[in-house]
Design a protein around this motif. Structure first.
Motif, mmCIF file in Angstrom:
data_model
loop_
_atom_site.group_PDB
_atom_site.id
_atom_site.type_symbol
_atom_site.label_atom_id
_atom_site.label_comp_id
_atom_site.label_asym_id
_atom_site.label_seq_id
_atom_site.Cartn_x
_atom_site.Cartn_y
_atom_site.Cartn_z
ATOM 1 N N GLY A 228 -3.387 -9.640 3.343
ATOM 2 C CA GLY A 228 -3.307 -9.115 4.699
ATOM 3 C C GLY A 228 -4.668 -8.649 5.170
ATOM 4 N N GLY A 229 -4.764 -8.410 6.456
ATOM 5 C CA GLY A 229 -6.024 -7.902 7.004
ATOM 6 C C GLY A 229 -5.922 -7.794 8.505
ATOM 7 N N PHE A 230 -6.818 -6.995 9.072
ATOM 8 C CA PHE A 230 -6.836 -6.840 10.532
ATOM 9 C C PHE A 230 -7.805 -7.863 11.115
ATOM 10 C CE2 PHE A 230 -7.449 -4.624 14.605
ATOM 11 C CZ PHE A 230 -6.119 -4.389 14.923
ATOM 12 N N GLY A 231 -7.622 -9.126 10.771
ATOM 13 C CA GLY A 231 -8.522 -10.200 11.205
ATOM 14 C C GLY A 231 -8.595 -11.242 10.101
ATOM 15 N N SER B 162 4.051 -0.400 5.245
ATOM 16 C CA SER B 162 3.021 -1.346 4.787
ATOM 17 C C SER B 162 3.419 -2.793 5.090
ATOM 18 C CB SER B 162 2.835 -1.162 3.268
ATOM 19 O OG SER B 162 2.235 -2.300 2.694
ATOM 20 N N SER B 163 2.510 -3.500 5.755
ATOM 21 C CA SER B 163 2.812 -4.888 6.150
ATOM 22 C C SER B 163 2.864 -5.813 4.928
ATOM 23 C CB SER B 163 1.775 -5.388 7.152
ATOM 24 O OG SER B 163 0.479 -5.161 6.654
ATOM 25 N N THR B 164 1.982 -5.566 3.954
ATOM 26 C CA THR B 164 2.009 -6.442 2.768
ATOM 27 C C THR B 164 3.283 -6.187 1.953
ATOM 28 O OG1 THR B 164 0.353 -4.857 1.917
ATOM 29 C CG2 THR B 164 -0.404 -7.066 2.450
ATOM 30 N N THR C 204 0.862 -1.183 0.000
ATOM 31 C CA THR C 204 0.000 0.000 0.000
ATOM 32 C C THR C 204 0.900 1.235 0.000
ATOM 33 O OG1 THR C 204 -0.111 0.123 2.425
ATOM 34 C CG2 THR C 204 -1.776 -1.215 1.329
ATOM 35 N N ARG D 78 1.002 3.279 2.280
ATOM 36 C CA ARG D 78 1.276 3.569 3.689
ATOM 37 C C ARG D 78 2.739 3.269 4.024
ATOM 38 N NH1 ARG D 78 0.839 1.358 8.456
ATOM 39 N NH2 ARG D 78 0.762 -0.780 7.699
ATOM 40 N N ALA E 10 -11.432 -11.075 6.494
ATOM 41 C CA ALA E 10 -11.103 -10.370 5.239
ATOM 42 C C ALA E 10 -9.912 -11.013 4.545
ATOM 43 C CB ALA E 10 -10.808 -8.904 5.513
ATOM 44 N N PRO F 226 -3.615 -5.952 0.948
ATOM 45 C CA PRO F 226 -4.442 -5.997 2.152
ATOM 46 C C PRO F 226 -5.899 -6.219 1.766
ATOM 47 C CG PRO F 226 -4.015 -3.714 1.574
ATOM 48 C CD PRO F 226 -3.255 -4.569 0.566
ATOM 49 N N GLY F 227 -6.670 -6.682 2.711
ATOM 50 C CA GLY F 227 -8.117 -6.701 2.549
ATOM 51 C C GLY F 227 -8.635 -5.304 2.774
ATOM 52 N N TYR F 228 -9.293 -4.767 1.787
ATOM 53 C CA TYR F 228 -9.984 -3.479 1.929
ATOM 54 C C TYR F 228 -11.469 -3.768 1.753
ATOM 55 C CZ TYR F 228 -5.984 -0.149 1.742
ATOM 56 O OH TYR F 228 -4.859 0.601 2.006
ATOM 57 N N HIS F 229 -12.207 -3.667 2.838
ATOM 58 C CA HIS F 229 -13.657 -3.878 2.804
ATOM 59 C C HIS F 229 -13.997 -5.236 2.182
ATOM 60 C CE1 HIS F 229 -13.486 0.766 2.598
ATOM 61 N NE2 HIS F 229 -13.355 0.324 3.837
ATOM 62 N N GLY F 230 -13.253 -6.229 2.581
ATOM 63 C CA GLY F 230 -13.595 -7.613 2.222
ATOM 64 C C GLY F 230 -12.994 -8.141 0.942
ATOM 65 N N THR G 31 -2.616 -8.693 10.684
ATOM 66 C CA THR G 31 -1.885 -7.611 11.343
ATOM 67 C C THR G 31 -2.460 -7.237 12.712
ATOM 68 O OG1 THR G 31 -3.124 -6.039 9.968
ATOM 69 C CG2 THR G 31 -0.895 -6.601 9.262
#
Ligand SMILES: Cc1cc2nc3c(=O)[nH]c(=O)nc-3n(C[C@H](O)[C@H](O)[C@H](O)COP(=O)(O)O)c2cc1C
Length: 193
Positions: A118-121, A18-20, A13, A15, A124, A80-84, A152
């Motif tokens: 990736g995702g916060f859970g 970025s973790s990804t 990303t 950001r 996603a 990352p997962g953005y809104h699924g 993450t």
């Protein structure tokens, strides 16, 4: 001497930290240990215009990415997962694969493609990984058996960005092995003049 496959990564990303992107860089170091060459296109490098099917003009950065995909033996996509699902940044980058439609290896055919989600859970991450694989299938590639999950909400990286979670390290290592193994098999199989 063993063939040195060329592995290209697209992901991350815009950001900072970025973790990804960190996961993609770790994957790059893993394939290098296995004897491959690698290059990645991350975050702000992917900020080119929305893909235009009716206008062949391309930003230099977009052209560089498409040329790298054209030449690669294997590809890795990290989002990352953005809104699924996976992010628009990555979808736009993948839409540029349309410029490979007329190639002798059209789209992503003949290449192994690994996906990192990736995702916060976990929820996603699962849907993002599945969406990425759907696109990889649509582009005619061979998705690797291993797909990597980066949650993450847990500790995955240390302060220097190194992957410290043993499960994620193992998954990235397995993915690297699968990409390099497939690329070498494919290279050995492909008739040359
Ligand atoms: C626009 C946006 C949408 C997101 N949607 C989800 C989501 O649906 N599920 C989830 O688990 N995390 C979601 N996240 C969290 C990111 O997937 C997570 O923070 C990820 O690690 C970010 O990747 P990065 O570190 O490479 O920037 C979202 C984050 C953003 C910025």
């Amino acid at each position: 001497m063993k063939y040195r496959p060329y592995v290209v990564g697209i992901g991350g990303t815009t950001r900072a930290g970025s973790s990804t992107e960190k996961a993609l860089r770790h994957l790059g170091r893993e394939v290098e240990r296995l004897g491959a060459r690698w290059e990645i296109f991350c975050g702000t490098q992917l900020l080119f215009p929305s893909y235009k099917a009716d206008n062949p003009e391309r930003a230099p950065a977009a052209r560089a990415m498409v040329d790298a995909i054209r030449d690669c033996d294997a590809l890795v996509i990290a989002s990352p997962g953005y809104h699924g699902s996976f992010s628009g940044l990555i979808k736009n980058a993948l839409d540029y694969a349309e410029d490979l439609a007329g190639d002798s290896r059209p789209y992503l055919s003949g290449r192994a493609v690994g996906c990192i989600a990736g995702g916060f859970g976990w929820q996603a991450i699962g849907t993002t990984l599945a969406s990425l694989r759907t696109v990889v299938h649509a582009l005619g590639a061979w998705p690797t058996p291993m797909g990597v999950a980066i949650n993450t909400s847990m500790k995955v990286f240390d302060e220097s960005g190194e992957v410290v979670n043993p499960d994620v390290r193992a998954e990235l290592h397995a993915l690297a092995e699968q990409l390099v193994e497939f690329a070498r098999m494919r290279h050995a199989y492909t008739p040359r003049q």
